[in-house]
Design a protein around this motif. Sequence first.
Motif, PDB file in Angstrom:
ATOM      1  N   THR A 239       0.839  -1.197   0.000  1.00 57.56           N
ATOM      2  CA  THR A 239       0.000   0.000   0.000  1.00 57.56           C
ATOM      3  C   THR A 239       0.872   1.245   0.000  1.00 57.56           C
ATOM      4  N   GLY A 240       0.341   2.311  -0.567  1.00 59.86           N
ATOM      5  CA  GLY A 240       1.054   3.581  -0.633  1.00 59.86           C
ATOM      6  C   GLY A 240       2.149   3.637  -1.678  1.00 59.86           C
ATOM      7  N   GLN A 241       2.197   2.645  -2.544  1.00 57.19           N
ATOM      8  CA  GLN A 241       3.281   2.544  -3.532  1.00 57.19           C
ATOM      9  C   GLN A 241       2.823   3.017  -4.912  1.00 57.19           C
ATOM     10  N   THR A 242       3.772   3.482  -5.687  1.00 51.55           N
ATOM     11  CA  THR A 242       3.530   3.762  -7.103  1.00 51.55           C
ATOM     12  C   THR A 242       4.447   2.851  -7.908  1.00 51.55           C
ATOM     13  N   ILE A 243       3.843   1.933  -8.630  1.00 53.02           N
ATOM     14  CA  ILE A 243       4.603   0.980  -9.434  1.00 53.02           C
ATOM     15  C   ILE A 243       4.853   1.584 -10.815  1.00 53.02           C
ATOM     16  N   GLN A 244       6.109   1.681 -11.184  1.00 52.21           N
ATOM     17  CA  GLN A 244       6.484   2.267 -12.466  1.00 52.21           C
ATOM     18  C   GLN A 244       6.530   1.173 -13.530  1.00 52.21           C
ATOM     19  N   VAL A 245       5.611   1.253 -14.464  1.00 53.31           N
ATOM     20  CA  VAL A 245       5.514   0.264 -15.538  1.00 53.31           C
ATOM     21  C   VAL A 245       5.885   0.985 -16.828  1.00 53.31           C
ATOM     22  N   GLU A 246       7.188   0.989 -17.128  1.00 51.53           N
ATOM     23  CA  GLU A 246       7.671   1.885 -18.179  1.00 51.53           C
ATOM     24  C   GLU A 246       8.807   1.309 -19.014  1.00 51.53           C
ATOM     25  N   GLY A 247       8.986  -0.002 -18.941  1.00 48.76           N
ATOM     26  CA  GLY A 247       9.948  -0.653 -19.823  1.00 48.76           C
ATOM     27  C   GLY A 247      11.396  -0.272 -19.593  1.00 48.76           C
ATOM     28  N   GLY A 248      11.686   0.273 -18.406  1.00 50.39           N
ATOM     29  CA  GLY A 248      13.065   0.676 -18.140  1.00 50.39           C
ATOM     30  C   GLY A 248      13.488   1.941 -18.859  1.00 50.39           C
ATOM     31  N   HIS A 249      12.495   2.734 -19.285  1.00 51.37           N
ATOM     32  CA  HIS A 249      12.797   3.940 -20.056  1.00 51.37           C
ATOM     33  C   HIS A 249      13.554   4.979 -19.217  1.00 51.37           C
ATOM     34  N   TYR A 250      13.313   4.977 -17.913  1.00 52.78           N
ATOM     35  CA  TYR A 250      13.842   6.031 -17.054  1.00 52.78           C
ATOM     36  C   TYR A 250      14.906   5.549 -16.071  1.00 52.78           C
ATOM     37  N   ILE A 251      15.374   4.304 -16.203  1.00 48.53           N
ATOM     38  CA  ILE A 251      16.245   3.753 -15.166  1.00 48.53           C
ATOM     39  C   ILE A 251      17.723   4.060 -15.373  1.00 48.53           C
ATOM     40  N   ALA A 252      18.128   4.405 -16.568  1.00 43.58           N
ATOM     41  CA  ALA A 252      19.556   4.516 -16.873  1.00 43.58           C
ATOM     42  C   ALA A 252      19.983   5.967 -17.074  1.00 43.58           C
ATOM     43  N   ASN A 253      21.287   6.186 -17.007  1.00 47.72           N
ATOM     44  CA  ASN A 253      21.855   7.449 -17.446  1.00 47.72           C
ATOM     45  C   ASN A 253      21.326   7.731 -18.856  1.00 47.72           C
ATOM     46  N   PRO A 254      20.763   8.905 -19.109  1.00 43.11           N
ATOM     47  CA  PRO A 254      20.141   9.161 -20.413  1.00 43.11           C
ATOM     48  C   PRO A 254      21.118   9.169 -21.583  1.00 43.11           C
ATOM     49  N   THR A 255      22.419   9.209 -21.299  1.00 46.21           N
ATOM     50  CA  THR A 255      23.394   9.209 -22.392  1.00 46.21           C
ATOM     51  C   THR A 255      23.748   7.807 -22.876  1.00 46.21           C
ATOM     52  N   VAL A 256      23.218   6.763 -22.235  1.00 45.66           N
ATOM     53  CA  VAL A 256      23.633   5.395 -22.560  1.00 45.66           C
ATOM     54  C   VAL A 256      23.470   5.062 -24.047  1.00 45.66           C
ATOM     55  N   PRO A 257      22.294   5.273 -24.668  1.00 45.65           N
ATOM     56  CA  PRO A 257      22.181   4.914 -26.098  1.00 45.65           C
ATOM     57  C   PRO A 257      23.159   5.674 -26.978  1.00 45.65           C
ATOM     58  N   ASP A 258      23.349   6.969 -26.687  1.00 44.54           N
ATOM     59  CA  ASP A 258      24.282   7.766 -27.487  1.00 44.54           C
ATOM     60  C   ASP A 258      25.727   7.328 -27.250  1.00 44.54           C
ATOM     61  N   PHE A 259      26.037   6.964 -26.004  1.00 45.72           N
ATOM     62  CA  PHE A 259      27.398   6.510 -25.700  1.00 45.72           C
ATOM     63  C   PHE A 259      27.678   5.170 -26.381  1.00 45.72           C
ATOM     64  N   GLU A 260      26.697   4.281 -26.382  1.00 43.50           N
ATOM     65  CA  GLU A 260      26.882   3.001 -27.065  1.00 43.50           C
ATOM     66  C   GLU A 260      27.121   3.217 -28.556  1.00 43.50           C
ATOM     67  N   GLN A 261      26.381   4.163 -29.147  1.00 46.67           N
ATOM     68  CA  GLN A 261      26.588   4.458 -30.563  1.00 46.67           C
ATOM     69  C   GLN A 261      27.965   5.051 -30.798  1.00 46.67           C
ATOM     70  N   PHE A 262      28.413   5.903 -29.877  1.00 48.51           N
ATOM     71  CA  PHE A 262      29.738   6.489 -29.975  1.00 48.51           C
ATOM     72  C   PHE A 262      30.818   5.403 -29.910  1.00 48.51           C
ATOM     73  N   MET A 263      30.651   4.458 -28.999  1.00 43.59           N
ATOM     74  CA  MET A 263      31.636   3.399 -28.842  1.00 43.59           C
ATOM     75  C   MET A 263      31.699   2.517 -30.084  1.00 43.59           C
ATOM     76  N   LYS A 264      30.552   2.234 -30.668  1.00 42.54           N
ATOM     77  CA  LYS A 264      30.534   1.447 -31.905  1.00 42.54           C
ATOM     78  C   LYS A 264      31.259   2.190 -33.016  1.00 42.54           C
ATOM     79  N   SER A 265      30.974   3.469 -33.124  1.00 41.85           N
ATOM     80  CA  SER A 265      31.617   4.285 -34.154  1.00 41.85           C
ATOM     81  C   SER A 265      33.128   4.386 -33.898  1.00 41.85           C
ATOM     82  N   HIS A 266      33.502   4.589 -32.632  1.00 43.23           N
ATOM     83  CA  HIS A 266      34.923   4.686 -32.276  1.00 43.23           C
ATOM     84  C   HIS A 266      35.656   3.390 -32.559  1.00 43.23           C
ATOM     85  N   HIS A 267      34.998   2.292 -32.264  1.00 42.67           N
ATOM     86  CA  HIS A 267      35.609   0.979 -32.519  1.00 42.67           C
ATOM     87  C   HIS A 267      35.820   0.784 -34.010  1.00 42.67           C
TER      88      HIS A 267
END
Length: 271
Positions: A239-267
Amino acid sequence: MLRMKDKVALVTGGASGIGLSAAQLMAREGAKVVIADFNVNGAKEAAADIQAQGGEAVAVFVDAGDEFSIKEAVEFTVQQYGKLTSLFNNVGLTNLKKDLDVVNVDLDEWDRLMNVNLKSVLLGCRFAIPHMIEAGEGSIINTASMAGFTGDAVRVAYGASKAGVVNLTRYIATQYGKHNIRCNAIAPGLILTPAAQNNMPPDVLDMFAKYNALPYHGEPDDIGYTVVFLASDESKFITGQTIQVEGGHYIANPTVPDFEQFMKSHHTLSN
């Protein structure tokens, strides 16, 4: 075993999308369901579909911006089925044309969203709780939003109203827990409701997908199953909880997808 046998549920905004999914799944699990919606014809069609599948459901009109209309929907539920044990407050509005940033938000729109998105939750609980006390049990589920936890470029009124739902949920849980009434909220991320699919261009959907932790978008049943869990006795100590049902959209550092793309490009460049 039916997870909601002997439960009576009122679902506002139940004619389509998340509300419809919740109503269908609760009925499938044995609940008697009242589907309340401004679109009363859609609510009647939803109730008829549930009945055709062997469930119990009826429809009623509700205007979430009107106190008397909300009270009538609650009273109708009790008259129809003798009690009320589950309330899903699921009505919500947003307006990208008027609900802008703090300097430019339309103040009439601010008042309208606070009334429909937040005050309607208060009123639904205000009228339902006495009946839940009489029934000896109750589970209230409120639809919040991830917008209640994050900042954005627009929709300041929507985000503030949903943040209010999150804390109102805690207050209700605190004040009525000793009456065996639980209150929780669900904060959806992007869910592919008919409205989202019809109004969001593919490029915008792709933008959201880029930042999801999971490789797909949410669907109405992802919220509907969470509602069933919270309305059933399986969640009796939550009780008293708010369950976040959002596919992990908000759990990570927001730069992760861009950083992964940068690393692929750098590699690629380094080879």
